[in-house]
Each structure stands twice: as C-alpha cells, then as structure tokens.
Design a protein around this motif. Structure first.
Motif, PDB file in Angstrom:
ATOM      1  N   PHE A 285       0.716  -0.998   0.141  1.00  0.00           N
ATOM      2  CA  PHE A 285      -0.119   0.076  -0.215  1.00  0.00           C
ATOM      3  C   PHE A 285       0.979   1.334  -0.221  1.00  0.00           C
ATOM      4  O   PHE A 285       0.339   2.302   0.244  1.00  0.00           O
ATOM      5  CB  PHE A 285      -0.854   0.053   1.132  1.00  0.00           C
ATOM      6  N   ALA A 286       2.100   1.031  -0.470  1.00  0.00           N
ATOM      7  CA  ALA A 286       3.078   2.170  -0.320  1.00  0.00           C
ATOM      8  C   ALA A 286       3.999   2.157  -1.355  1.00  0.00           C
ATOM      9  O   ALA A 286       4.207   1.267  -2.041  1.00  0.00           O
ATOM     10  CB  ALA A 286       3.839   2.377   1.060  1.00  0.00           C
ATOM     11  N   PHE A 287       4.731   3.522  -1.652  1.00  0.00           N
ATOM     12  CA  PHE A 287       5.421   3.603  -2.744  1.00  0.00           C
ATOM     13  C   PHE A 287       6.830   4.084  -1.964  1.00  0.00           C
ATOM     14  O   PHE A 287       6.836   5.006  -1.054  1.00  0.00           O
ATOM     15  CB  PHE A 287       5.217   4.502  -3.759  1.00  0.00           C
ATOM     16  N   GLY A 288       7.973   3.732  -2.300  1.00  0.00           N
ATOM     17  CA  GLY A 288       9.167   4.274  -1.591  1.00  0.00           C
ATOM     18  C   GLY A 288      10.428   3.879  -2.350  1.00  0.00           C
ATOM     19  O   GLY A 288      10.471   2.907  -3.174  1.00  0.00           O
ATOM     20  N   SER A 289      11.548   4.550  -2.264  1.00  0.00           N
ATOM     21  CA  SER A 289      12.841   4.407  -2.903  1.00  0.00           C
ATOM     22  C   SER A 289      14.068   4.703  -1.781  1.00  0.00           C
ATOM     23  O   SER A 289      13.800   5.935  -1.313  1.00  0.00           O
ATOM     24  CB  SER A 289      12.997   4.925  -4.148  1.00  0.00           C
TER      25      SER A 289
END
Length: 103
Positions: free
Chosen positions: A58-62
């Motif tokens: 449920f999340a996006f990240g880098s």
C-alpha cells in the motif's frame, strides 16, 4: 446450517482506529510512515525498509539517490488494503451487508 458472525470488540476498535487515522490525520490524502507504523504497532524503520524493498503493498518508496529515502503512503490504498474493500462494498450496497456477515 447458518450462523450469524459476531465481530469481536477488538476488531471494531481497530476499525475505529483505522477510520480515525484516515479521516482525521491525513494531510492531502497522505499519511506518514510514523502514523502507519503506529497503527500497525510496528517500528517505523521496519515499515520504511519494507517499503523501500517493494514489499509494502500500500506504499511507494525508494532509498536510492541522495542517501535519504522517500516514501509515500496514500490513505486510499492503505484503507482498502486494511479492509480488503469490504467496508466500501458494504457501505455502497447495503442489501448485501447481511449476506457478508453470515457464514
């Protein structure tokens, strides 16, 4: 044989906590990693690591680039993930609600 399903009070309490988080603590439809981690009773670093590794549905990240990771926790996918969309379907189709609560 059909029996009615009773929702345990702890589950109702968690739904209330989820609703309050999404309704009153979002800013422009976004949550922070700290808010989501507190709701899940997890360490924010654990949640961020899962997000950076692409394991958080449920999340996006880098964590690539300038040495500081970025993440995005939208309230809509988080709410749908936590409820599997059942509350939304029940709220929009009240005729099916009794069917959803029966075994």
């Amino acid at each position: 044989m059909s029996t009615n399903l009773t929702i345990p009070p702890v589950i109702m309490w968690q739904y209330e906590q989820l609703y309050n988080l999404v309704e009153y603590q979002t800013q422009d439809g976004l949550l922070t990693a700290k808010q989501v981690a507190e709701f899940l009773h997890k360490d924010p670093a654990w949640l961020l690591r899962a997000t950076y590794d692409g394991m958080c549905p449920f999340a996006f990240g880098s964590n690539k680039g300038v040495g500081r990771g970025t993440s995005c926790f939208h309230s809509l996918p988080f709410f749908f993930y936590m409820t599997q969309g059942n509350l939304f379907r029940a709220a929009t189709d009240k005729d099916s609600l009794p069917e959803l609560l029966q075994i």
